[in-house]
Scaffold this active site. Structure first.
Site, PDB file in Angstrom:
ATOM      1  N   HIS A 111     -15.435  57.787  -5.843  1.00 56.00           N
ATOM      2  CA  HIS A 111     -15.762  59.057  -6.511  1.00 56.00           C
ATOM      3  C   HIS A 111     -15.063  59.161  -7.862  1.00 56.00           C
ATOM      4  O   HIS A 111     -14.013  58.567  -8.101  1.00 56.00           O
ATOM      5  CB  HIS A 111     -15.491  60.271  -5.609  1.00 56.00           C
ATOM      6  CG  HIS A 111     -14.063  60.610  -5.332  1.00 56.00           C
ATOM      7  ND1 HIS A 111     -13.641  61.136  -4.134  1.00 56.00           N
ATOM      8  CD2 HIS A 111     -12.937  60.535  -6.096  1.00 56.00           C
ATOM      9  CE1 HIS A 111     -12.345  61.380  -4.191  1.00 56.00           C
ATOM     10  NE2 HIS A 111     -11.894  61.009  -5.360  1.00 56.00           N
ATOM     11  N   ASP A 137     -11.292  68.835 -12.251  1.00 62.64           N
ATOM     12  CA  ASP A 137     -11.576  69.467 -10.962  1.00 62.64           C
ATOM     13  C   ASP A 137     -10.394  70.290 -10.462  1.00 62.64           C
ATOM     14  O   ASP A 137      -9.286  70.209 -10.995  1.00 62.64           O
ATOM     15  CB  ASP A 137     -11.972  68.401  -9.921  1.00 62.64           C
ATOM     16  CG  ASP A 137     -11.069  67.165  -9.953  1.00 62.64           C
ATOM     17  OD1 ASP A 137      -9.959  67.251 -10.499  1.00 62.64           O
ATOM     18  OD2 ASP A 137     -11.478  66.118  -9.435  1.00 62.64           O
ATOM     19  N   GLU A 191     -18.629  62.899  -4.853  1.00 65.93           N
ATOM     20  CA  GLU A 191     -18.561  61.993  -3.717  1.00 65.93           C
ATOM     21  C   GLU A 191     -19.802  61.105  -3.656  1.00 65.93           C
ATOM     22  O   GLU A 191     -20.823  61.401  -4.290  1.00 65.93           O
ATOM     23  CB  GLU A 191     -18.443  62.817  -2.422  1.00 65.93           C
ATOM     24  CG  GLU A 191     -17.220  63.731  -2.370  1.00 65.93           C
ATOM     25  CD  GLU A 191     -15.931  62.986  -2.038  1.00 65.93           C
ATOM     26  OE1 GLU A 191     -15.807  61.786  -2.338  1.00 65.93           O
ATOM     27  OE2 GLU A 191     -15.028  63.636  -1.462  1.00 65.93           O
ATOM     28  N   ASN A 242     -13.332  55.853  -2.292  1.00 69.80           N
ATOM     29  CA  ASN A 242     -14.760  55.706  -1.986  1.00 69.80           C
ATOM     30  C   ASN A 242     -15.601  55.644  -3.259  1.00 69.80           C
ATOM     31  O   ASN A 242     -16.824  55.759  -3.206  1.00 69.80           O
ATOM     32  CB  ASN A 242     -15.233  56.854  -1.085  1.00 69.80           C
ATOM     33  CG  ASN A 242     -15.038  58.222  -1.743  1.00 69.80           C
ATOM     34  OD1 ASN A 242     -14.650  58.303  -2.905  1.00 69.80           O
ATOM     35  ND2 ASN A 242     -15.316  59.279  -1.000  1.00 69.80           N
TER      36      ASN A 242
END
Ligand code: GLP
Length: 270
Positions: free
Chosen positions: A138, A67, A143, A136
């Site tokens: 991811h 990413d 997400e 979280n």
């Protein structure tokens, strides 16, 4: 799925580096999927050491990073381009020309995402994908709520991820805080022949518990890895501290595995 639990973060990172180095020994022209983040910094340090000291072919591999932020130039210390150059690619000589990241400065980021996805496929897909995990759950920047069939695209970062960046990425100040990123999709990651997820530190403990013990669901994107045929999870004790007895019984982690570079690895070490 294999789960390893090391006493400390540095040994967990060394284990991850050894797996990547061994995969280059087995297949010098491998396609590696690479990750950024603080968790990965010691992995690249160990890889640099291994490359310097051991006979590991580094001239022929290709890599694709997971990413990149949108709108953060490669020359900016907060960009993943900058991170990869500093931590790894600048140490590889001309290998850098085959080490790719998404272009977060492209005028049409959706077209850039589609181009990146196609490029991975044209290189024959990823042999070994390194992954960290967000607090979280991811993976890449997929997400919670991301569909499991997602492909490389431009996504909006969650508020939680943005506030984590704010607190922990010193180079991304308020003016530069990105709201979007280009990330490999979950299906892109799942196409990799092998995935290694490294998580260290207690800030990752609840994500690791959700990944391994909750239902497989896009509420915790990393849980999808339980459907992958060849995945290795490498933890330190702090990242593993949320696992319950039932979770440990189900996944039977190997505690304190011995990790050495040059010998035929035993089955429980690979
Ligand atoms: C970012 C990256 C992820 C990485 C995560 C964890 O969100 N997109 O690929 O896994 O950060 O980063 P850190 O290792 O700094 O906690």
């Amino acid at each position: 799925m294999k789960v390893f639990i090391h006493d400390d973060a540095d040994t967990a990172a060394a284990h991850t580096a050894v797996i990547a180095a061994r995969s280059l020994q087995r297949k010098p022209a491998a396609v590696l999927g690479l990750a950024t983040g603080e968790t990965m910094r010691p992995v690249y340090r160990h890889l640099r050491d291994l490359f310097a000291k051991e006979d590991i072919p580094t001239a022929d591999f290709t890599s694709f990073n997971l990413d990149e932020f949108v709108g953060v130039p490669p020359s900016h210390p907060g960009s993943f381009h900058y991170f990869m150059a500093r931590e790894f690619l600048d140490h590889l000589g001309n290998t850098g020309t085959r080490c790719f990241l998404p272009d977060g400065m492209a005028p049409d980021v959706m077209a850039e995402a589609a181009r990146y996805e196609t490029s991975i496929q044209m290189h024959g897909g990823i042999d070994l994908q390194l992954l960290g995990i967000g607090r979280n759950g991811h993976i890449g920047f997929n997400e919670p709520g991301t569909a499991f069939d997602s492909r490389t695209s431009c996504i909006a970062l969650s508020d939680q991820t943005i506030s984590t960046l704010q607190g922990f990425t010193p180079h991304l100040d308020r003016d530069m805080l990105p709201e979007f990123a280009i990330t490999m999709g979950i299906a892109t990651i799942m196409d990799a022949k092998r995935c290694i997820l490294l998580a260290t530190g207690s800030a990752k403990a609840s994500a690791i518990r959700a990944m391994l013990e909750d239902a497989v669901s896009n509420a915790c994107p990393a849980s999808v890895l339980r459907n992958h045929p060849d995945v290795t999870i490498i933890l330190d004790r702090l990242a593993a501290e949320g696992l319950t007895e039932a979770g440990i019984a189900a996944f039977q982690p190997v505690f304190n595995p011995q990790v050495r570079m040059f010998h035929t690895p035993s089955d429980n070490e690979k």
